[in-house]
Design an enzyme around this catalytic site. Structure first.
Site, PDB file in Angstrom:
ATOM      1  N   ALA A 178       0.814  -1.220   0.000  1.00 26.69           N
ATOM      2  CA  ALA A 178       0.000   0.000   0.000  1.00 26.69           C
ATOM      3  C   ALA A 178       0.849   1.273   0.000  1.00 26.69           C
ATOM      4  CB  ALA A 178      -0.944   0.001   1.197  1.00 26.69           C
ATOM      5  N   THR A 179       2.017   1.251   0.615  1.00 31.02           N
ATOM      6  CA  THR A 179       2.868   2.447   0.583  1.00 31.02           C
ATOM      7  C   THR A 179       3.241   2.774  -0.852  1.00 31.02           C
ATOM      8  OG1 THR A 179       3.756   1.920   2.770  1.00 31.02           O
ATOM      9  CG2 THR A 179       5.026   3.459   1.414  1.00 31.02           C
ATOM     10  N   ASN A 229      -6.127   3.040  10.458  1.00 30.68           N
ATOM     11  CA  ASN A 229      -5.336   1.954  11.027  1.00 30.68           C
ATOM     12  C   ASN A 229      -5.133   2.069  12.531  1.00 30.68           C
ATOM     13  OD1 ASN A 229      -3.829   4.127   9.530  1.00 30.68           O
ATOM     14  ND2 ASN A 229      -2.171   3.372  10.841  1.00 30.68           N
ATOM     15  N   GLN A 250      -6.525  -1.119   5.266  1.00 30.03           N
ATOM     16  CA  GLN A 250      -7.199  -1.738   6.415  1.00 30.03           C
ATOM     17  C   GLN A 250      -8.606  -2.232   6.081  1.00 30.03           C
ATOM     18  OE1 GLN A 250      -5.941  -2.437   9.379  1.00 30.03           O
ATOM     19  NE2 GLN A 250      -4.012  -1.333   9.187  1.00 30.03           N
ATOM     20  N   SER A 284      -2.924  -3.887   0.409  1.00 29.36           N
ATOM     21  CA  SER A 284      -1.712  -4.585   0.811  1.00 29.36           C
ATOM     22  C   SER A 284      -2.064  -5.993   1.286  1.00 29.36           C
ATOM     23  CB  SER A 284      -1.049  -3.807   1.949  1.00 29.36           C
ATOM     24  OG  SER A 284       0.132  -4.446   2.349  1.00 29.36           O
ATOM     25  N   ALA A 285      -1.355  -7.003   0.767  1.00 23.52           N
ATOM     26  CA  ALA A 285      -1.703  -8.392   1.086  1.00 23.52           C
ATOM     27  C   ALA A 285      -1.548  -8.722   2.577  1.00 23.52           C
ATOM     28  CB  ALA A 285      -0.845  -9.350   0.251  1.00 23.52           C
ATOM     29  N   HIS A 286      -0.528  -8.146   3.230  1.00 25.16           N
ATOM     30  CA  HIS A 286      -0.259  -8.600   4.603  1.00 25.16           C
ATOM     31  C   HIS A 286      -1.257  -8.076   5.624  1.00 25.16           C
ATOM     32  CE1 HIS A 286       1.870  -5.186   6.749  1.00 25.16           C
ATOM     33  NE2 HIS A 286       1.992  -4.744   5.506  1.00 25.16           N
ATOM     34  N   THR A 314      10.184  -7.439 -12.435  1.00 26.34           N
ATOM     35  CA  THR A 314       9.657  -8.800 -12.502  1.00 26.34           C
ATOM     36  C   THR A 314       8.632  -9.030 -11.403  1.00 26.34           C
ATOM     37  OG1 THR A 314      11.721  -9.578 -13.452  1.00 26.34           O
ATOM     38  CG2 THR A 314      10.311 -11.245 -12.423  1.00 26.34           C
ATOM     39  N   CYS A 327       3.275   7.566  21.521  1.00 29.10           N
ATOM     40  CA  CYS A 327       3.354   8.226  22.828  1.00 29.10           C
ATOM     41  C   CYS A 327       4.189   7.471  23.841  1.00 29.10           C
ATOM     42  CB  CYS A 327       1.967   8.380  23.443  1.00 29.10           C
ATOM     43  SG  CYS A 327       0.819   9.249  22.439  1.00 29.10           S
TER      44      CYS A 327
HETATM   45  C1  LIG Z   1      -0.286  -0.968   6.632  1.00 24.71           C
HETATM   46  C2  LIG Z   1      -0.828   0.264   5.981  1.00 24.71           C
HETATM   47  C3  LIG Z   1      -0.153   0.880   4.921  1.00 24.71           C
HETATM   48  C4  LIG Z   1       1.192   0.398   4.428  1.00 24.71           C
HETATM   49  O1  LIG Z   1       1.078  -0.795   3.720  1.00 24.71           O
HETATM   50  P1  LIG Z   1       2.404  -1.590   3.306  1.00 24.71           P
HETATM   51  O2  LIG Z   1       1.906  -2.619   2.362  1.00 24.71           O
HETATM   52  O3  LIG Z   1       2.938  -2.151   4.559  1.00 24.71           O
HETATM   53  O4  LIG Z   1       3.301  -0.617   2.632  1.00 24.71           O
HETATM   54  C5  LIG Z   1      -0.718   2.004   4.361  1.00 24.71           C
HETATM   55  N1  LIG Z   1      -1.883   2.486   4.794  1.00 24.71           N
HETATM   56  C6  LIG Z   1      -2.561   1.931   5.808  1.00 24.71           C
HETATM   57  C7  LIG Z   1      -3.870   2.517   6.237  1.00 24.71           C
HETATM   58  C8  LIG Z   1      -2.049   0.805   6.436  1.00 24.71           C
HETATM   59  O5  LIG Z   1      -2.724   0.261   7.452  1.00 24.71           O
END
Ligand SMILES: *Cc1c(COP(=O)(O)O)cnc(C)c1O
Length: 387
Positions: A75-76, A157, A185, A205-207, A246, A332
């Site tokens: 996602a980044t 998040n 999310q 993002s898959a993870h 790739t 924090c």
């Molecule tokens: C985890 C997250 C990302 C980053 O995703 P990555 O695949 O780890 O780069 C971006 N935005 C939100 C809202 C996230 O929770």
């Protein structure tokens, strides 16, 4: 004997890979290791066919077409391509302004800050209310003839608030402005339909949905309007010239499988997880006394529980985090002691930040996990009371 592993309640940071996803992707490391760009032999064809299947699975979960899915590293990266790529194109016709909101992930806020820092354009960062929601009317009011893109996340998040995507999408459509959403999310957790919500660009993002780390996708609308992006990674022309390099075939196969499972199980997961969350909240009130739940009371991710404890000192938060895998929900309680930009945006004081925790429940969270976590926390609180 080693200590039992701490209960994992940090599913917003990352999720375990579903065993069914692992099973699906493993052959693509070994017997089916070909490069999908190798068009001359069976190794290439097998890999290419597997990527096609995954592309269909991802597209189906979003209500998108297969030609609208660009695989990437997460996602980044998707956020960076969506924002910098769309702004670079729009700037050629003099549209250099972007609109976003205060609780975005750094992967949205920092590319936009960089856009401003380089003197390429300006950015409006809208405030949110105390539940974490941005007002669609404020989005509309911020649009000027220079505005190229609006970026508002699907689900936060830290506090789990769901943003009013369809309302914002309709406004963007009417004003001829692109609409991007960081849905890392939300995908696989809440139903999303890019066409119904008027979304032009969506990062995932898959993870975050029980797939592997380091792989994701960007949805890029092809029709009404066709979204043009300037690629940020140049090379062999993969992914319609939008993202060269790739393809991560095992990762992509895993992402596809994770999306197919989510399409089937999203609703039952959400129901079960919401019930566990209520149990956890009731238990926390019993164990830790007076508290407030942060975020929106209804428009929220089922698995998110973000809490400010009023009856406990910061030392209890630190002790809890040593026994249960949760997040401070903010920086924090780390060494830097920098208050989270999300918690500040919803109006928490620095003191409230220091006694807040983020619990993130997921597909593999059990009732026993909740009991164990509550027992650990009760022990921490009891020890604190004794001194
Ligand atoms: C985890 C997250 C990302 C980053 O995703 P990555 O695949 O780890 O780069 C971006 N935005 C939100 C809202 C996230 O929770």
């Amino acid at each position: 004997m080693t200590a039992p592993s701490p209960v994992y309640l940090d599913n917003h940071a990352s999720t375990p890979v579903d065993p069914r996803v692992v099973e699906a992707l493993l052959p693509y490391f070994t017997e089916r290791f070909g490069n999908p760009a190798s068009a001359q032999h069976r190794y290439g064809w097998e890999a290419d066919a597997a990527v096609d299947v995954a592309r269909r699975q991802v597209a189906a979960l979003l209500g998108a077409d297969v030609t609208e899915i660009v695989f990437n590293a997460g996602a980044t990266e998707g956020n960076n391509l969506a924002l910098m790529g769309a702004l670079a194109v729009a700037a050629e016709e003099g549209r250099t302004h972007a609109i976003t909101q205060a609780t975005e992930h750094k992967g949205v806020l920092l590319p936009l800050a960089e856009w401003e820092r380089r003197g390429q354009g300006s950015v409006t960062v809208l405030p949110v209310d105390s539940t974490g929601m941005v007002d669609p009317a404020a989005v509309e009011a911020a649009i000027t003839e220079k505005t190229a893109i609006v970026s508002v996340m699907a689900a936060n998040n830290e506090v789990g608030t769901l943003q009013p995507l369809a309302e914002i999408g309709a406004i963007c459509k009417a004003r001829g402005v692109l609409f991007h959403t960081d849905a890392a999310q939300a995908v696989g957790k809440v139903p999303l339909d890019v066409k119904a919500a008027g979304i032009d660009l969506l990062s995932l993002s898959a993870h975050k949905l029980y797939g592997p780390k380091g792989v994701g996708a960007l949805y890029v609308r092809r029709k009404g309007p066709r979204v043009a992006l300037r690629p940020q990674i140049l090379g062999g022309g993969h992914e319609w010239n939008l993202r060269s390099g790739t393809l991560n075939v095992p990762g992509i196969v895993g992402l596809g499988k994770a999306c197919a499972l989510a399409a089937e199980e999203l609703e039952s997961d959400a129901r079960r997880i919401a019930a566990l969350r209520s149990d956890l909240l009731a238990g926390l009130r019993r164990v830790a006394g007076d508290l407030r739940v942060n975020g929106h009371p209804e428009r929220r991710l089922a698995g998110n529980l973000h809490v400010t404890f009023f009856a406990q000192p910061q030392s209890v938060m630190r002790a809890i985090m040593q026994r249960v895998a949760v997040s401070a929900g903010s920086a924090c309680t780390t060494a830097t002691d920098e208050p989270s930009h999300v918690l500040r945006a919803i109006g928490l004081s620095e003191d409230d930040c220091r006694t807040s925790l983020r619990f993130g429940l997921g597909r593999f969270t059990t009732a026993e996990d909740i009991d164990r976590a509550l027992n650990e926390m009760a022990a921490v609180v009891a020890k604190q009371a004794v001194g």
